[in-house]
Design a protein around this motif. Structure first.
Motif, PDB file in Angstrom:
ATOM      1  N   PHE A   1      26.460  81.873  68.635  1.00 50.78           N
ATOM      2  CA  PHE A   1      27.286  80.901  69.351  1.00 50.78           C
ATOM      3  C   PHE A   1      26.436  79.902  70.153  1.00 50.78           C
ATOM      4  O   PHE A   1      26.933  78.862  70.560  1.00 50.78           O
ATOM      5  CB  PHE A   1      28.240  81.615  70.331  1.00 50.78           C
ATOM      6  CG  PHE A   1      29.365  82.335  69.657  1.00 50.78           C
ATOM      7  CD1 PHE A   1      30.482  81.635  69.202  1.00 50.78           C
ATOM      8  CD2 PHE A   1      29.331  83.709  69.470  1.00 50.78           C
ATOM      9  CE1 PHE A   1      31.525  82.296  68.580  1.00 50.78           C
ATOM     10  CE2 PHE A   1      30.367  84.376  68.854  1.00 50.78           C
ATOM     11  CZ  PHE A   1      31.467  83.664  68.402  1.00 50.78           C
ATOM     12  N   TYR A   2      25.184  80.277  70.392  1.00 50.30           N
ATOM     13  CA  TYR A   2      24.312  79.430  71.215  1.00 50.30           C
ATOM     14  C   TYR A   2      23.197  78.851  70.342  1.00 50.30           C
ATOM     15  O   TYR A   2      22.249  79.565  69.994  1.00 50.30           O
ATOM     16  CB  TYR A   2      23.745  80.254  72.387  1.00 50.30           C
ATOM     17  CG  TYR A   2      24.850  80.783  73.270  1.00 50.30           C
ATOM     18  CD1 TYR A   2      25.422  79.978  74.248  1.00 50.30           C
ATOM     19  CD2 TYR A   2      25.374  82.064  73.080  1.00 50.30           C
ATOM     20  CE1 TYR A   2      26.471  80.438  75.029  1.00 50.30           C
ATOM     21  CE2 TYR A   2      26.428  82.529  73.849  1.00 50.30           C
ATOM     22  CZ  TYR A   2      26.966  81.711  74.825  1.00 50.30           C
ATOM     23  OH  TYR A   2      28.015  82.160  75.574  1.00 50.30           O
ATOM     24  N   PRO A   3      23.319  77.572  69.975  1.00 57.54           N
ATOM     25  CA  PRO A   3      22.387  76.985  68.999  1.00 57.54           C
ATOM     26  C   PRO A   3      20.926  77.031  69.442  1.00 57.54           C
ATOM     27  O   PRO A   3      20.034  77.052  68.598  1.00 57.54           O
ATOM     28  CB  PRO A   3      22.869  75.528  68.883  1.00 57.54           C
ATOM     29  CG  PRO A   3      24.177  75.456  69.567  1.00 57.54           C
ATOM     30  CD  PRO A   3      24.336  76.622  70.447  1.00 57.54           C
ATOM     31  N   LYS A   4      20.685  77.025  70.762  1.00 59.34           N
ATOM     32  CA  LYS A   4      19.292  76.991  71.221  1.00 59.34           C
ATOM     33  C   LYS A   4      18.766  78.388  71.577  1.00 59.34           C
ATOM     34  O   LYS A   4      17.733  78.512  72.231  1.00 59.34           O
ATOM     35  CB  LYS A   4      19.186  76.063  72.435  1.00 59.34           C
ATOM     36  CG  LYS A   4      19.401  74.581  72.086  1.00 59.34           C
ATOM     37  CD  LYS A   4      19.154  73.678  73.269  1.00 59.34           C
ATOM     38  CE  LYS A   4      20.388  73.545  74.118  1.00 59.34           C
ATOM     39  NZ  LYS A   4      20.225  72.664  75.278  1.00 59.34           N
ATOM     40  N   PHE A   5      19.479  79.425  71.152  1.00 60.70           N
ATOM     41  CA  PHE A   5      19.071  80.792  71.499  1.00 60.70           C
ATOM     42  C   PHE A   5      17.661  81.070  70.976  1.00 60.70           C
ATOM     43  O   PHE A   5      17.327  80.735  69.847  1.00 60.70           O
ATOM     44  CB  PHE A   5      20.051  81.807  70.901  1.00 60.70           C
ATOM     45  CG  PHE A   5      19.701  83.224  71.241  1.00 60.70           C
ATOM     46  CD1 PHE A   5      20.150  83.785  72.427  1.00 60.70           C
ATOM     47  CD2 PHE A   5      18.905  83.988  70.405  1.00 60.70           C
ATOM     48  CE1 PHE A   5      19.807  85.092  72.763  1.00 60.70           C
ATOM     49  CE2 PHE A   5      18.557  85.291  70.730  1.00 60.70           C
ATOM     50  CZ  PHE A   5      19.010  85.838  71.911  1.00 60.70           C
ATOM     51  N   SER A   6      16.843  81.699  71.826  1.00 56.62           N
ATOM     52  CA  SER A   6      15.468  81.993  71.434  1.00 56.62           C
ATOM     53  C   SER A   6      15.184  83.494  71.545  1.00 56.62           C
ATOM     54  O   SER A   6      15.258  84.062  72.636  1.00 56.62           O
ATOM     55  CB  SER A   6      14.506  81.207  72.326  1.00 56.62           C
ATOM     56  OG  SER A   6      13.234  81.783  72.308  1.00 56.62           O
TER      57      SER A   6
END
Lengths: 241, 274
Positions: B100-105
């Protein structure tokens, strides 16, 4: 990305909801499957209990589907669950359809399968379509009631409808024979003994017509209920802690 | 950037905010302070779209937060004071929520877990309250959202974890990110926050950067003659004074500043406006 309905995001939300709330998905359907297993066991053992179990699957299963459907528009009472739900990055439409799958589509599919299996042993095949159509039609009403009424009121509605249905069961011969409305036929079939063979549902075309009408009625109620639910979700009073 | 524009909010007849305006910029860690019932959590819920103002608007990167736009929700993360974690492993939790979080790292997640001395192979419901909070904050930081809101993040953390918290948060900070921390445990966020916002029911009392505060005010551990505010401390006194041009810079004491703002608000603001 589409902000109204994105299938990929909906699928992710559905998967997440299933993993986090597995019990809510499995329990109602599981109960029906357990009764089905008892029924099959009863049939193969030639126990007279099978008729009772058939009635339980038919009426109990239908009530379970209706009760589940009425929960679709329930608001959250627990702050932590509410916070998690509202901050999850999916649109209101995606979240609503997820609830629709959880509380209507899945129980309905299980009900249809279980009912189809049980009815095949009862030799009353004509029962099947009218009952399913009736359940879909009533689900539409319950969905709407669940959106409009508060939880307690919904419980009262369920109780009243159950009482009315039980009364109809005993009065069906006298009551339904005296007023020959077409739309009451599914109810008539529902509560008559298994020797039903005539009536408007003998024709496939009419069965299909009723099925379409019941489905459209459900879809209409689902859309109306969504807007009521949306207003609830956007109301500050609803989630006031 | 999140802009709060002339909002009015009340719970039935209890008015919480009246005409409140604030702006939170990128690249800054904000400390949101206030007395009990001042409306800190309410403000955080308003910013994250859980509550809606009756008047005024809240915009986050151009999104109206009352719309609960999924793209906006995917770029902000709220760590509430109370939350539930499911009966699954952290790995499974990440697998379910990270998309759900495109910038998840993943790299950031591992770095944060390492910073808190935690392992990724943990069952979330078996953790203590403090460990749950650390695991949840690690996920929140790894989500790499533009806005990260934390409500009382250090509540329930043990003493070593509080310093780990400061290190982990500062290591995840960058110029594109805004972090807002609401807390009563001011010592826990000392040296972490860049900006202090003090609210007190209905209005904002104080909204300045730490750099500006340390330039304009000096904090002493004695009763200074020109003190704006003096308070009794264990074994002595502590004061806030207007810093003169040749005075050396002193490290800010959040607690002292907070008390000074509550009692001598006008005098403090006079120093900044002069």
């Amino acid at each position: 990305m589409n902000t109204v309905f994105n299938f990929k995001r909906f699928w992710m939300h559905l998967q997440r909801d299933f993993i986090l709330n597995t019990k809510q998905y499995v329990a109602p359907s599981g109960a029906m499957v357990v009764v089905l297993l008892f029924y099959l066991w009863s049939i193969f053992q030639h126990y007279p209990m099978s008729d009772t179990l058939f009635g339980l699957i038919m009426i109990g299963g239908a009530m379970m589907v209706l009760a589940q459907t009425s929960m679709i528009s329930n608001s959250f009472q627990i702050k932590t669950i509410c916070t998690d739900y509202l901050t999850n990055p999916a649109s209101m439409e995606e979240k609503y359809v997820t609830k629709l799958v959880k509380h209507f589509v899945l129980p309905m599919i299980v009900y249809v399968i279980v009912f189809k299996i049980t009815i095949s042993f009862q030799e009353v095949e004509n029962f099947f379509a009218p009952v399913i159509i009736t359940v879909v039609f009533l689900s539409g009403i319950f969905l709407f009631c669940g959106a409009v009424l508060r939880r307690f009121a919904m419980a009262v509605v369920i109780f009243l409808i159950t009482t009315v249905l039980l009364l109809l069961r005993y009065l069906s011969e006298f009551f339904l024979d005296s007023i020959n409305f077409m739309w009451l036929d599914p109810i008539r079939v529902y509560f008559q003994s298994g020797n039903y063979t005539g009536g408007v549902f003998t024709s496939n075309e009419v069965t299909v017509l009723f099925a379409i009408l019941a489905s459209l009625f459900f879809v209409f109620n689902a859309v109306v209920s969504f807007f009521i639910y949306r207003n609830k979700e956007l109301s500050i009073k609803q989630f006031n802690w | 950037m999140i802009v709060i524009d002339k909002i009015q909010f009340s719970y039935d007849k209890h008015e919480v905010f009246d005409n409140l305006s604030l702006t939170f910029n990128e690249g800054t860690i904000y400390g949101l302070l206030g007395l009990n019932g001042a409306g800190k959590s309410t403000l955080l819920y308003l910013m994250s779209g859980l509550l809606f103002p009756q008047k005024g608007k809240i915009e986050f990167n151009g999104y109206d937060m009352t719309k609960r736009n999924p793209n906006a929700l995917a770029d902000l993360f709220l760590v509430p004071e109370e939350f539930d974690l499911p009966k699954i492993t952290l790995e499974k939790y990440v697998k379910l929520n990270a998309p759900f979080y495109p910038k998840f790292s993943r790299e950031t997640l591992d770095k944060c877990l390492h910073g808190f001395n935690m392992d990724s192979n943990i069952l979330l419901d078996k953790l203590s309250m403090g460990q749950k909070k650390k695991a949840f904050m690690c996920f929140a930081l790894a989500a790499n959202t533009s806005l990260l809101i934390m409500d009382e993040p250090t509540n329930g953390l043990d003493i070593p974890s509080k310093s780990q918290f400061r290190q982990v948060v500062s290591s995840c900070m960058d110029d594109n990110r805004t972090i807002i921390i609401s807390t009563h445990q001011v010592a826990d966020v000392q040296n972490l926050i860049d900006h202090i916002t003090i609210i007190d029911g209905k209005k904002c009392l104080f909204d300045r950067s730490v750099m500006e505060i340390e330039q304009k005010l000096s904090f002493t551990t004695s009763a200074a003659e020109n003190a704006i505010y003096t308070q009794d401390n264990l074994g002595g006194k502590a004061s806030v004074c207007k810093r003169l041009a040749d005075d050396p810079e002193t490290p800010m004491s959040i607690e002292l500043l907070f008390n000074a703002v509550l009692i001598q608000r006008d005098k403090i603001n006079e120093v900044f406006n002069s």
